[in-house]
Design a protein around this motif. Structure first.
Motif, short mmCIF file in Angstrom:
data_model
loop_
_atom_site.label_atom_id
_atom_site.label_comp_id
_atom_site.label_asym_id
_atom_site.label_seq_id
_atom_site.Cartn_x
_atom_site.Cartn_y
_atom_site.Cartn_z
N ARG A 290 0.83 -1.21 0.00
CA ARG A 290 0.00 0.00 0.00
C ARG A 290 0.86 1.26 0.00
NH1 ARG A 290 -5.71 -0.28 1.61
NH2 ARG A 290 -6.47 -1.67 0.01
N LEU A 291 1.93 1.22 0.81
CA LEU A 291 2.81 2.38 0.88
C LEU A 291 3.47 2.65 -0.46
CD1 LEU A 291 4.54 1.93 4.35
CD2 LEU A 291 3.03 3.78 3.67
N GLU A 292 3.86 1.56 -1.13
CA GLU A 292 4.58 1.71 -2.39
C GLU A 292 3.75 2.51 -3.39
OE1 GLU A 292 5.37 -1.90 -4.44
OE2 GLU A 292 6.83 -0.98 -5.78
N ASN A 293 2.46 2.17 -3.46
CA ASN A 293 1.59 2.84 -4.44
C ASN A 293 0.85 3.99 -3.81
OD1 ASN A 293 2.10 1.00 -6.66
ND2 ASN A 293 1.11 -0.49 -5.34
N SER A 294 1.58 4.90 -3.22
CA SER A 294 0.93 6.04 -2.58
C SER A 294 1.83 7.25 -2.75
CB SER A 294 0.73 5.76 -1.09
OG SER A 294 1.97 5.83 -0.43
N ARG A 295 1.33 8.35 -2.25
CA ARG A 295 2.12 9.58 -2.28
C ARG A 295 3.44 9.37 -1.55
NH1 ARG A 295 1.85 13.68 1.74
NH2 ARG A 295 2.69 15.67 1.04
N VAL A 296 3.38 8.64 -0.44
CA VAL A 296 4.59 8.41 0.36
C VAL A 296 5.61 7.57 -0.44
CG1 VAL A 296 5.48 7.39 2.48
CG2 VAL A 296 3.26 8.53 2.49
N GLY A 297 5.11 6.48 -1.04
CA GLY A 297 6.00 5.61 -1.79
C GLY A 297 6.62 6.33 -2.98
N ARG A 298 5.82 7.13 -3.64
CA ARG A 298 6.34 7.88 -4.79
C ARG A 298 7.43 8.85 -4.35
NH1 ARG A 298 0.65 8.26 -6.35
NH2 ARG A 298 0.62 10.32 -5.41
N ALA A 299 7.20 9.48 -3.19
CA ALA A 299 8.21 10.41 -2.69
C ALA A 299 9.52 9.66 -2.40
CB ALA A 299 7.72 11.11 -1.43
N TRP A 300 9.42 8.45 -1.85
CA TRP A 300 10.62 7.65 -1.57
C TRP A 300 11.37 7.33 -2.85
CZ3 TRP A 300 7.68 3.96 2.20
CH2 TRP A 300 7.75 4.49 3.50
N VAL A 301 10.63 6.85 -3.82
CA VAL A 301 11.29 6.44 -5.07
C VAL A 301 11.92 7.67 -5.74
CG1 VAL A 301 10.97 5.41 -7.34
CG2 VAL A 301 9.79 4.45 -5.37
N ALA A 302 11.20 8.79 -5.70
CA ALA A 302 11.74 10.02 -6.30
C ALA A 302 13.05 10.40 -5.61
CB ALA A 302 10.73 11.16 -6.17
N MET A 303 13.06 10.25 -4.29
CA MET A 303 14.25 10.56 -3.51
C MET A 303 15.41 9.65 -3.91
SD MET A 303 13.81 11.13 0.53
CE MET A 303 14.00 9.43 1.03
N ARG A 304 15.08 8.37 -4.14
CA ARG A 304 16.10 7.42 -4.55
C ARG A 304 16.66 7.79 -5.93
NH1 ARG A 304 13.58 1.96 -6.22
NH2 ARG A 304 13.38 3.07 -8.19
N GLU A 305 15.78 8.23 -6.80
CA GLU A 305 16.19 8.55 -8.16
C GLU A 305 17.02 9.83 -8.22
OE1 GLU A 305 15.06 6.81 -11.25
OE2 GLU A 305 15.03 5.32 -9.68
N ASP A 306 16.60 10.86 -7.51
CA ASP A 306 17.31 12.13 -7.56
C ASP A 306 16.86 13.00 -6.39
OD1 ASP A 306 18.28 14.71 -8.08
OD2 ASP A 306 18.25 14.37 -10.24
N GLU A 307 17.71 13.09 -5.38
CA GLU A 307 17.33 13.81 -4.16
C GLU A 307 17.00 15.28 -4.44
OE1 GLU A 307 19.88 13.86 -0.78
OE2 GLU A 307 19.69 11.71 -0.48
N ASP A 308 17.84 15.94 -5.20
CA ASP A 308 17.64 17.37 -5.40
C ASP A 308 16.36 17.64 -6.18
OD1 ASP A 308 20.01 17.80 -4.11
OD2 ASP A 308 21.18 17.67 -5.95
#
Lengths: 353, 265
Positions: free
Chosen positions: A206-224
């Motif tokens: 559930r977390l993965e497919n949510s605003r929270v999960g997306r924020a995590w993946v985005a952070m992993r891809e490019d913090e800035d």
């Protein structure tokens, strides 16, 4: 990447794709509900055909899968390489052991300890997270590795509380209050672990497919870039550490209750490495991958018991082979799957809704 | 009325004075250009405005609020969106997911909402998806919403980055060399697109650009930086004739900056 292993490896790689091919993820994607139900049913029935030792091992697989799901949040989603993950498992286990054993004469019920231990593990996750906020990659791995060792050494040396290397024993078995049923056989614990596993996977999914999960993946891809999209890096890093840690804490409580006695030697660096390895082998960022990884990594050594002295060798070879031929793991994360298939999936979602 | 106002903004990196006492102002619904030779401090100025760097001195206010010491995500929340000089998409997320992340600061659901998936979370998600699809359509990527960002052609990646920045609901949009690496045809399309951002969405836009045709075509005002110092400011045509600007681009040494055309650094 692709230019690194070209040539002789290519044909073998194609072959490896055929062996552990994309159809696994495709089937999982297309008939998700059905696949999950079948697997769950299988997991339910499995212990009925197994002897008590095998059930014990199945329980181990479950515990590791649970930890894998938690570490996957930290490493797979948020991209924070944590090598001290065992610390949270230890914290969960010792929390239960101290609150439900003759050590301090406390016998707090298992079900009450779970939220307490989960909260303490999450807090520990945040405390570890604060000093490492600015670190990435290798540096983060080294500091978290140190953290894992610190916790183990504290447990080993804080004799008045933890009884040091002697460990804590006679830990209470969980009991279900109203029907006064006590869990004490491997099968009982297997089912407890199964429930905890399903719960963990549900939450992580559930977390993965949510605003929270997306924020995590985005952070992993490019913090800035993530920060420029309004993602509060500090908050989401600490959140990843806390949530990852809480899964391990939960697992630790069950571990302590199941073992009946725990020792600092149960919580070595090897556990962290094993959990990380199963996440990588299974497929970083993929929850079904974690289960496959746990089965391979915890189950395989038992199958290989006959060739005891070569076990680690086979393991090492497997890890190296995985990194060369299937760097994305057995079941790659949803995002890495074939886009064509994703389009098809989304198309079908759209037509039904 | 000024939407962004910077006064005496200075930033040092060790001994290098990257931005030196720059005053800058941009009004509502205005397209301002920031030009200057490579290393003039344009991107540093962007990074100061978006909170990536803290200025050593000077003040910056956005909508009459000082933003000097705010973190990047807070500044985004206040309404400054940006793109990057070297495209920085979330490479292994789909185009749609990139735009969903862009909406992060306009959505509210947290961990509990994500796990329980209550009505408000579901509604929010549905709204976010719809809006993401609209934004992709606005930039002309509706057919490609499920492509991974890294697999999109270059021009599409640029457009996706703008869609992602628009998803943050900016009042002011900062574009860092939006045409870098584009061919003349794509540049013309982008020029038209930037005008639409102003007329249809009412945005203020600040862009760093080396392509003079684009600058002349869309900017209401141009500011020229050289070695961190603001050397000139005015309408595009004024700047074209300004001797100091010409000197900055062409006159220092015979070998530097032969053309003002495409200078992706």
């Amino acid at each position: 990447m692709s230019s690194v292993h070209k040539g002789a490896f290519d044909s073998v790689r194609d072959w490896s794709h055929r062996l552990a091919p994309p159809w696994i993820s495709q089937v999982l994607g297309r008939h998700k509900r059905l696949t999950l139900a079948t697997l769950f049913l299988l997991a339910l029935l499995l212990p009925l055909r197994a002897d008590s030792y095998q059930v014990h091992i199945l329980g181990y697989i479950g515990l590791f899968a649970m930890m894998g799901v938690g570490l996957n949040v930290v490493v797979g989603f948020a991209g924070l390489l944590d090598l001290g993950y065992v610390a949270f498992f230890a914290i969960g286990a010792y929390t239960y052991a101290l609150l439900a054993s003759p050590q301090f004469g406390l016998h707090i019920p298992f079900w009450f300890v779970i939220p307490v231990a989960v909260a303490i593990a999450a807090l520990a996750g945040v405390l570890l997270g604060i000093p490492v906020l600015r670190m990435r990659g290798d540096y983060l791995a080294i500091v978290t590795l140190g953290f894992g060792e610190i916790i183990r050494l504290v447990l080993n040396n804080l004799d008045p509380v933890t009884r040091g290397p002697q460990g804590l024993s006679s830990i209470d078995r969980p009991s279900i209050p109203l029907i006064s049923f006590t869990l004490d056989t491997p099968i009982h614990f297997y089912y407890l672990i199964l429930i905890a596993c399903v719960l963990s996977m549900f939450i992580a999914g559930r977390l993965e497919n949510s605003r929270v999960g997306r924020a995590w993946v985005a952070m992993r891809e490019d913090e800035d870039a993530a920060a420029a999209m309004g993602v509060d890096l500090i908050k989401y890093k600490l959140l990843a550490f806390a949530i990852g840690a809480s899964f391990a804490g939960f697992g630790g409580v069950i571990f302590a209750a199941r073992q009946g006695s725990i020792f600092p030697a149960d919580f070595t660096l090897m556990v962290s490495i094993n959990v990380l390895a199963l996440v990588i082998i299974g497929g970083m960022g993929s929850i079904p991958g974690v289960v496959v990884g746990a089965i391979i990594l915890v189950g395989l050594p038992e199958v290989l018991r006959d060739i005891q002295q070569f076990r680690m060798l086979v393991f090492g070879a497997l890890l190296v082979a995985m990194m060369i031929f299937r760097p994305e793991g057995f079941i790659s994360a949803a995002r890495q799957r074939s886009e064509v298939q994703r389009i098809r999936e989304l198309g079908s979602v759209k037509t039904t809704s | 009325m000024a939407i962004l106002e910077a006064k005496g903004v200075t930033k040092r990196f060790g001994g290098l004075l990257a931005v030196d006492a720059v005053d800058f102002q941009i009004d509502e619904r205005m397209i301002a250009g920031l030009i200057g030779p490579n290393g003039a401090g344009k991107t540093t100025f962007f990074n100061i405005v978006t909170g990536v760097h803290r200025p050593d001195s000077g003040s910056i206010s956005f909508c009459d609020r000082t933003i000097k010491n705010l973190k990047p995500h807070r500044i985004t929340e206040l309404g400054i969106g940006r793109t990057f000089q070297n495209i920085r998409l979330f490479a292994s997320m789909t185009a749609l997911e990139n735009v969903l992340v862009g909406q992060h600061c306009r959505l509210r659901s947290g961990v509990v909402g994500a796990i329980v998936r209550d009505m408000s979370t579901q509604n929010e998600e549905r709204y976010a998806w719809r809006r993401a699809e609209e934004l992709l359509e606005f930039v002309g990527l509706q057919e490609k919403q499920d492509f991974l960002a890294k697999n999109l052609p270059y021009g599409d990646q640029r457009r996706l980055e703008i869609a992602r920045a628009l998803a943050t609901r900016p009042k002011l949009l900062l574009l860092d060399e939006p045409t870098a690496g584009m061919n003349p045809q794509e540049t013309r399309e982008l020029t038209e697109f930037i005008r639409r951002l102003k007329t249809e969405l009412g945005l203020s836009i600040l862009l760093i650009e080396h392509d003079m045709k684009l600058v002349m075509g869309v900017c209401d005002r141009v500011t020229v930086l050289d070695y961190g110092v603001k050397i000139a400011e005015g309408t595009p045509t004024e700047m074209q004739r300004n001797p100091r600007v010409i000197e900055a681009y062409l006159g220092r040494t015979a070998s530097s900056q032969p053309g003002v055309g495409h200078g992706a650094s």
